[in-house]
Write an enzyme that holds these catalytic residues in place. Structure first.
Site, PDB file in Angstrom:
ATOM      1  N   GLU A   1      47.980  23.160  -6.470  1.00 46.33           N
ATOM      2  CA  GLU A   1      47.066  24.261  -6.771  1.00 46.33           C
ATOM      3  C   GLU A   1      46.094  24.397  -5.610  1.00 46.33           C
ATOM      4  O   GLU A   1      45.306  23.480  -5.341  1.00 46.33           O
ATOM      5  CB  GLU A   1      46.296  24.040  -8.082  1.00 46.33           C
ATOM      6  CG  GLU A   1      45.420  25.266  -8.357  1.00 46.33           C
ATOM      7  CD  GLU A   1      44.400  25.102  -9.460  1.00 46.33           C
ATOM      8  OE1 GLU A   1      44.549  24.215 -10.326  1.00 46.33           O
ATOM      9  OE2 GLU A   1      43.435  25.894  -9.423  1.00 46.33           O
TER      10      GLU A   1
ATOM     11  N   ASP B   1      44.887  19.560  -7.382  1.00 43.87           N
ATOM     12  CA  ASP B   1      44.006  20.573  -6.791  1.00 43.87           C
ATOM     13  C   ASP B   1      43.737  20.215  -5.341  1.00 43.87           C
ATOM     14  O   ASP B   1      43.322  19.089  -5.050  1.00 43.87           O
ATOM     15  CB  ASP B   1      42.685  20.608  -7.559  1.00 43.87           C
ATOM     16  CG  ASP B   1      42.903  20.786  -9.049  1.00 43.87           C
ATOM     17  OD1 ASP B   1      43.426  21.840  -9.434  1.00 43.87           O
ATOM     18  OD2 ASP B   1      42.566  19.860  -9.816  1.00 43.87           O
TER      19      ASP B   1
ATOM     20  N   HIS C   1      49.110  16.877 -15.299  1.00 43.18           N
ATOM     21  CA  HIS C   1      47.935  17.571 -14.771  1.00 43.18           C
ATOM     22  C   HIS C   1      47.034  16.621 -13.976  1.00 43.18           C
ATOM     23  O   HIS C   1      46.635  15.563 -14.485  1.00 43.18           O
ATOM     24  CB  HIS C   1      47.158  18.148 -15.957  1.00 43.18           C
ATOM     25  CG  HIS C   1      46.039  19.060 -15.604  1.00 43.18           C
ATOM     26  ND1 HIS C   1      44.815  19.000 -16.216  1.00 43.18           N
ATOM     27  CD2 HIS C   1      45.964  20.089 -14.716  1.00 43.18           C
ATOM     28  CE1 HIS C   1      44.030  19.944 -15.737  1.00 43.18           C
ATOM     29  NE2 HIS C   1      44.698  20.624 -14.817  1.00 43.18           N
TER      30      HIS C   1
ATOM     31  N   GLU D   1      50.791  18.145 -10.995  1.00 42.19           N
ATOM     32  CA  GLU D   1      49.919  19.210 -10.497  1.00 42.19           C
ATOM     33  C   GLU D   1      48.703  18.540  -9.888  1.00 42.19           C
ATOM     34  O   GLU D   1      48.237  17.505 -10.383  1.00 42.19           O
ATOM     35  CB  GLU D   1      49.491  20.119 -11.656  1.00 42.19           C
ATOM     36  CG  GLU D   1      48.628  21.314 -11.242  1.00 42.19           C
ATOM     37  CD  GLU D   1      47.119  21.095 -11.314  1.00 42.19           C
ATOM     38  OE1 GLU D   1      46.373  22.007 -10.985  1.00 42.19           O
ATOM     39  OE2 GLU D   1      46.673  19.963 -11.667  1.00 42.19           O
TER      40      GLU D   1
ATOM     41  N   HIS E   1      38.998  18.727  -7.279  1.00 38.31           N
ATOM     42  CA  HIS E   1      38.930  19.909  -8.147  1.00 38.31           C
ATOM     43  C   HIS E   1      37.692  20.748  -7.854  1.00 38.31           C
ATOM     44  O   HIS E   1      37.782  21.956  -7.648  1.00 38.31           O
ATOM     45  CB  HIS E   1      38.938  19.475  -9.610  1.00 38.31           C
ATOM     46  CG  HIS E   1      38.916  20.617 -10.570  1.00 38.31           C
ATOM     47  ND1 HIS E   1      37.753  21.250 -10.947  1.00 38.31           N
ATOM     48  CD2 HIS E   1      39.914  21.256 -11.222  1.00 38.31           C
ATOM     49  CE1 HIS E   1      38.038  22.231 -11.791  1.00 38.31           C
ATOM     50  NE2 HIS E   1      39.345  22.249 -11.977  1.00 38.31           N
TER      51      HIS E   1
HETATM   52  O1  G3P Z   1      47.019  24.472 -12.220  1.00 35.05           O
HETATM   53  C1  G3P Z   1      46.727  24.528 -13.581  1.00 35.05           C
HETATM   54  C2  G3P Z   1      45.321  24.072 -13.885  1.00 35.05           C
HETATM   55  O2  G3P Z   1      45.056  22.899 -13.176  1.00 35.05           O
HETATM   56  C3  G3P Z   1      44.292  25.107 -13.555  1.00 35.05           C
HETATM   57  O3  G3P Z   1      43.010  24.783 -13.971  1.00 35.05           O
HETATM   58  O4  G3P Z   1      40.713  23.970 -13.584  1.00 35.05           O
HETATM   59  O5  G3P Z   1      42.472  22.370 -14.281  1.00 35.05           O
HETATM   60  O6  G3P Z   1      42.502  23.318 -11.996  1.00 35.05           O
HETATM   61  P1  G3P Z   1      42.142  23.554 -13.426  1.00 35.05           P
HETATM   62 MG    MG Z   2      44.349  22.485 -11.217  1.00 40.74          MG
END
Ligand code: G3P
Ligand code: MG
Length: 265
Positions: free
Chosen positions: A114, A41, A12, A39, A54
């Site tokens: 994302e 953002d 993440h 992953e 993010h």
């Molecule tokens: O993509 C999964 C997760 O990252 C979604 O929530 O707020 O951590 O971007 P967030």
């Molecule tokens: Mg995310």
């Protein structure tokens, strides 16, 4: 169900909380912990450069102020996106999607992009991030998957680069989740780990789609979701879950390799 780009374990924001999120340094640390999929953002700078961040605002994870959407990439790229996390990462710059693409392609790492639009910029972000991803990964065998909480962003991504796989993100139970995912021709649904139920996963599999969960940081939750048949887990705990075995590490990994990040504040 073929042509699926992601292994089971996905780091993440690069390396969870062990390094400054969404930076190249985080990706390097996640890779040092053995992760082969990530992953991150992605949103747009004011001049439409796809960049990793993010929040809409710069304050939490950089020394900048205001919204990234209101500033050019040239200025944003000079910010410090590492000092907030600790002195070890002082001076680490924000990452462009291009820099992350180079790192992932060179190492054959998989990427879940994302699409995280600044509020009000959903369609433009979906379109521009998809176009950038299509261009950056052209000719590469391992394509990124595009996910978003925003159906508008996913719809724009489909129009811009229909061949890139898409996933719908959901945070809370909603009656129309499957209809939305199918209408957008998504190949997967990525949900908050707390809302998955056996029937939802079975329904997705019957529809030839995959089910992933975020953000899974404890072994009991990972075991429970694995028993339900989940297809992938996004985790912050890159020092505690072995991405090769799918099992929690017996003990945290060598702190010299994988726990070098410290939160100074
Ligand atoms: O993509 C999964 C997760 O990252 C979604 O929530 O707020 O951590 O971007 P967030
Ligand atoms: Mg995310």
């Amino acid at each position: 169900m073929s042509d699926w780009p992601l292994p089971f374990w996905i780091a993440h924001r690069g390396a969870g909380k062990l390094a400054p999120e969404n930076t190249l340094a985080a990706f390097r640390l996640g890779a040092a912990c053995g992760y082969r999929a990530f992953e991150c953002d992605v949103k747009l700078s004011g001049d439409s450069v796809a960049m990793l961040l993010h929040d809409a605002g710069l304050e939490r994870t950089t020394n900048g102020h205001g919204r990234a959407a209101d500033q050019d990439w040239k200025a944003l790229s000079r910010l410090d996106a590492g000092s907030w996390h600790g002195r070890l990462y002082a001076g680490e710059p924000p990452a462009s999607l291009e820099a992350i693409a180079q790192f992932c392609i060179a190492n054959r790492f998989a990427l879940n992009i994302e699409i995280k639009p600044t509020p009000g910029h959903e369609s433009a972000t979906g379109e521009q991030v998809a176009l950038a991803a299509e261009r950056l990964w052209r000719g590469s065998q391992l394509r990124p998957i595009l996910s978003s909480f925003s159906p508008s962003a996913l719809d724009a991504a489909r129009s811009a680069a229909s061949e890139l796989p898409r996933a719908l993100l959901i945070d809370k139970p909603q009656a129309d989740w499957l209809d939305i995912a199918q209408d957008l021709n998504c190949v997967a649904v990525v949900a908050n780990h707390a809302i998955w139920q056996q029937q939802m996963i079975d329904t997705l599999h019957q529809a030839a789609m995959r089910a992933l969960a975020y953000t899974v940081n404890d072994p009991a939750t990972a075991d429970w979701l694995t028993r339900l048949g989940i297809d992938g887990l996004i985790t912050d705990a890159v020092d505690r879950f072995s991405p090769d075995t799918g099992k929690a590490c017996a003990s945290p990994m060598d702190p010299g390799v994988c726990s070098s990040g410290t939160h100074d504040r």
